[in-house]
Each structure stands twice: as structure tokens, then as C-alpha cells.
Write an enzyme that holds these catalytic residues in place. Sequence first.
Site, short mmCIF file in Angstrom:
data_model
loop_
_atom_site.label_atom_id
_atom_site.label_comp_id
_atom_site.label_asym_id
_atom_site.label_seq_id
_atom_site.Cartn_x
_atom_site.Cartn_y
_atom_site.Cartn_z
CG ASN A 158 44.43 29.99 47.11
OD1 ASN A 158 43.48 30.05 47.89
ND2 ASN A 158 45.60 30.48 47.41
CD GLN A 186 42.94 29.60 42.23
OE1 GLN A 186 42.89 28.81 41.28
NE2 GLN A 186 43.96 30.41 42.42
CB SER A 206 41.91 37.14 39.13
OG SER A 206 43.16 37.56 38.67
CB ALA A 207 41.93 38.47 33.50
CG HIS A 208 46.61 36.35 36.89
ND1 HIS A 208 47.41 35.42 37.50
CD2 HIS A 208 46.12 37.13 37.89
CE1 HIS A 208 47.41 35.64 38.81
NE2 HIS A 208 46.63 36.66 39.07
CB THR A 244 42.45 56.10 32.27
OG1 THR A 244 42.41 57.50 32.54
CG2 THR A 244 42.10 55.84 30.83
CB CYS A 327 50.33 35.42 47.99
SG CYS A 327 49.38 35.77 46.54
N1 PLP Z 1 41.85 35.01 45.49
C1 PLP Z 1 42.33 33.79 45.23
C2 PLP Z 1 41.61 32.60 45.73
C3 PLP Z 1 43.51 33.64 44.51
O1 PLP Z 1 44.00 32.43 44.28
C4 PLP Z 1 44.15 34.81 44.05
C5 PLP Z 1 45.42 34.71 43.30
O2 PLP Z 1 46.35 34.04 43.68
C6 PLP Z 1 43.60 36.06 44.35
C7 PLP Z 1 42.45 36.12 45.07
C8 PLP Z 1 44.27 37.33 43.91
O3 PLP Z 1 44.16 37.52 42.53
P1 PLP Z 1 45.00 38.68 41.84
O4 PLP Z 1 46.32 38.09 41.50
O5 PLP Z 1 44.21 39.06 40.61
O6 PLP Z 1 45.08 39.79 42.79
#
Ligand code: PLP
Length: 506
Positions: A158, A186, A206-208, A244, A327
Site C-alpha cells: 500500500n 491493494q 476490501s471494497a472501499h 447478519t 493507519c
Molecule cells: N491490507 C492492505 C494492504 C490495505 O492497504 C488495507 C487498507 O488500508 C487493509 C489491508 C485493510 O483494509 P480494511 O480497511 O478493509 O480493513
Amino acid sequence: MQLPFRLQRFVYLDNNATTEPWSRVVKVIARTLRKAWGNPSSLYRIAHDSAHILEDARNVLAQVINAESEEILFTGCASEANNQVLKMQVDIKPDGRTAVLSSPIEHASIMTSLEYLQSRGVTVQYLSVDTLGRVGEADLRSKLNSNVALVCIMLANNETGVIQRVAELTNHAHDAGALVLCDCVQALGKIPVDVKALGVDYATFSAHKIHGPKGIGALYVRKGAPLAPFLHGGHQEHGLRAGTESTHNIAGFAAALRLLAPAVTGRELAQELRTGIARLCPQAVFHSAQEQSLPNTLSVQFPGTANSVLMGFLDFRGVAVSAGSACNTQANEPSHVLTAMGLSAEAARETIRFSLAASGPHATRGRDVRYVLQSLEEFFGGRAPSIGMLYPAQLEERLLFQDDVWIFDVRHGYDRLLLKSLPGAHEASYPYRRHYGQVPKNKHIIVVCQAGFDAPVVAYALRARGVAQVSFVMAGMLGWKLQNATLYQKHAGQNIQVLAHGEVTK
Ligand code: PLP
């Protein structure tokens, strides 16, 4: 979106942190909440509609990543999926194996889960990476043994975008009888992801990150690979993840998957940005390789410039970038990814990540890149408004108690529970801009946040509102307390003024 004061454009180059959802995704989510709100486990028509949404989404994701639909579980996010695979290692110990091998540049959801595993008696060993962040096959082979249960290697990083040779690494892990978890968060939507070709046992999504909703992730579990239930309760997700199902988010995830661009694009613009930066700032160091890396990601070190200051200036110009992983920006720690690649903590703190959008409702365009370059030119050409930078040691008693100093404490409520404010500070809570009108223009304003990242953004915004002298504290309250433990004991938390919400700045 309403643009804050004096911005010419809004350019979002932080697509590895999250992406703007497609309007189609938003519509599908709203429609699902309105029309298909039944519980997918119930036994009547509206419930069947919800159950159909789940199965449809499972099929769509399975198709995109070349899996079977039974191999897909939906989770609350990719962090949860990573946690699930890792934390079950405490209990399952396949063939009595009790060790995990991992790359040292994984996402925080993996790194902190590994720390937890260590605290529970699992042996965790890290592979080495080269200066581009690539895991070496020879190093993996040398560390594999009959005690290794799981190998954990992300497909694309990332922060730098480096892509690992996961298929080859997986072969070695399998030869030694270990399973493989691959974080594909990613990679999805930026490069092809084929779980069968990669050969991995677990993969997370991850959807977002693909212009879908937040709060929904997925776990691929190869048929036959062990998986322990993570959330106990009902029989949802094959009894492995109770609760759910978030049908509207799952429907939104499927809509985003359907909109994934068939051909992966975006490298030319990232290249244009790279060339432009090299021209403007010849001493810039690029931590992203030109090949075997995500086409949208550019990690750049600007020697001599704290990343928090440049980020603050770019925000002032309407450009959103980050210092690395979203993060980690609230902690005053250099990126573990960059330091694992051999960079010093200082070099890591001079590094910025640009992550472009190859698709989505506002895919990055040439004029966005040119605007960013123009803003960087302004900064490096000495045409940015000046803000002062105070090292924690410089903020000592004499300065703290001067009459013409006004301390603006911009932190979350929870951060204030962890660390008290500077003496005489004026505390503002989110959104900080509501308080800008209360900041005096004729005093020296010292902005302090928790870890040094929010403060430059606020400092530039105050300069734009006509405040003549603004400084911020490097490394924030965390840094100040570390440097001035005695002063902290003596004065922190005294005579604080909590600012009432003023008018929202237009
Ligand atoms: N793994 C990677 C490489 C990411 O970049 C991210 C999000 O920043 C995640 C995991 C975590 O994703 P989520 O926000 O859906 O927990």
C-alpha cells in the site's frame, strides 16, 4: 464537495487509503436498504431477495479473482479477514506446526496481529526485503522448515506499490508444507488478481479500495484449507463468520466489482508525475520501482522537507496525499515499510505517497497531475506561505508563557485522554475549521496536534485566513512529552480553554 477557502482545485491522490464510491454503488446501496432489507437467513420473499444479493456478490467476486463462489466469505473489512486467518494459528496448529513467516512490510492489520500471535506463543519470523521492498525467494527457502504453518505475503504494498512474486514464493511455501495468506487489498482493481494462478490458500479483499463502500471485505479460502470460526453465533457465512450479513454493503461491493476497468491503466500519469518531480526537485528519491509495482502508486522522498509540512501545504492547495499508510498517520512513528527497506527514520519522515485513481467517478487526469506539479513548484520555489516549525525542545517554559503566544490544540477527544494539553492551550475539536474564526490574528499561533500530522494542515489554513505568524510543533504532543517530561509533569493540562464551536468557515 464544498472547497475550503482559497482553493483552486481539489485533487485527490490518496486512492490507496480509500476511494470515492461510484454513484452506481451509492444507488445500489440505497436501493438495497429500501427494497431488499430482509434478513437473508429468513424464509419468505423479501428474505430470498437478500439471500440472492449475497449469492450474486459471491459469484461476481469469485469470477473476478478466478475462485469458486463457495470459496468466498464476506467479512466486516479486510483487516478482519487478515485477523481471522492469523489468529486461528493460535488454535489450529496444523500438523503441530507453530511458526509463521511474514514479510516485514505488511499492512498494520497483519503486523499487529503478528505481534499478538507472538504474545500467544506463536513463533513469528520476518523475511528480509531488498531496497525496493521485494521478498527474496532464497531468503524464504532458507527460513522455511517443518515448523512453519503459514507464510504471509501481500501481493502489492500500500505504501510503495511493490508487487511480490507471490506465485513463486507460494510454491516454495507449499513445498515445505506451509499454507499462504496473501493480502490482495491493494492489488484488486489495479492489476489482475487470479488466486488460482497465485496458488495461495487465503486471500483478502476490501471494497472501499475499488470505489465501493467501507465496512465490507472478503476472504478467499481455497477449498480444503482450514478455517476456524472467527465470530461465533449464527450459521452465516458457512458458520464461520456469524452476524447478519451487511447486504447493502455486499450489494455495493458487487456493483463496484462489476465496474472494475477491464484494462489496467494509469501508469502514464504516474510516470508524468515522476518525471515532473524529478525535474522540480532533482534530489527527490523514488521508493517505488518503475516495474513490478502498482501503476498508480508513487512513494517519493523529498530530502530536507518534513512530509507533514509538504502534506500541509498540498492540503492548503487542495491536494490530498498521505505520508504512507492511513493507519499509521496518527502515530508519530516512521513507516515500518520504508525502514524495512533500509531507509532511516528521517528519510521515512520525508516521504510522501501519491496514489492516483485509474478509474472511478473522478479518475486522475493530466490536468490534476499538472496542478500538483505546479503546487510543488510553488513550494520548492519558495513561494509557499511561511509557517514556523518548532522542535519539541524549542517549546520550553519561556515561549509557552509569553503573552503574545496563543496555543491552538487540535486533537481528538480520545487523544486528550491519553495526553493532557500544553499549559494555557485553547482546545479545539473536529472539525477544527469551525474554530478558525476564534484564533487571534495578531499573536504568534502555535498549533499542536497529537503526532505532528494535523498541525501543519491547520497552520497553512490559518495563514490563508490572514494570521501573520503561525508555527506548529513537530511530532506533536507525543514528541513534546517525550522531550519535556518534567515540564509535562509540572504544567500540562493547566488553564486550558475549551473553545466553543464558532461559525463554520465557508
Ligand atoms: N491490507 C492492505 C494492504 C490495505 O492497504 C488495507 C487498507 O488500508 C487493509 C489491508 C485493510 O483494509 P480494511 O480497511 O478493509 O480493513
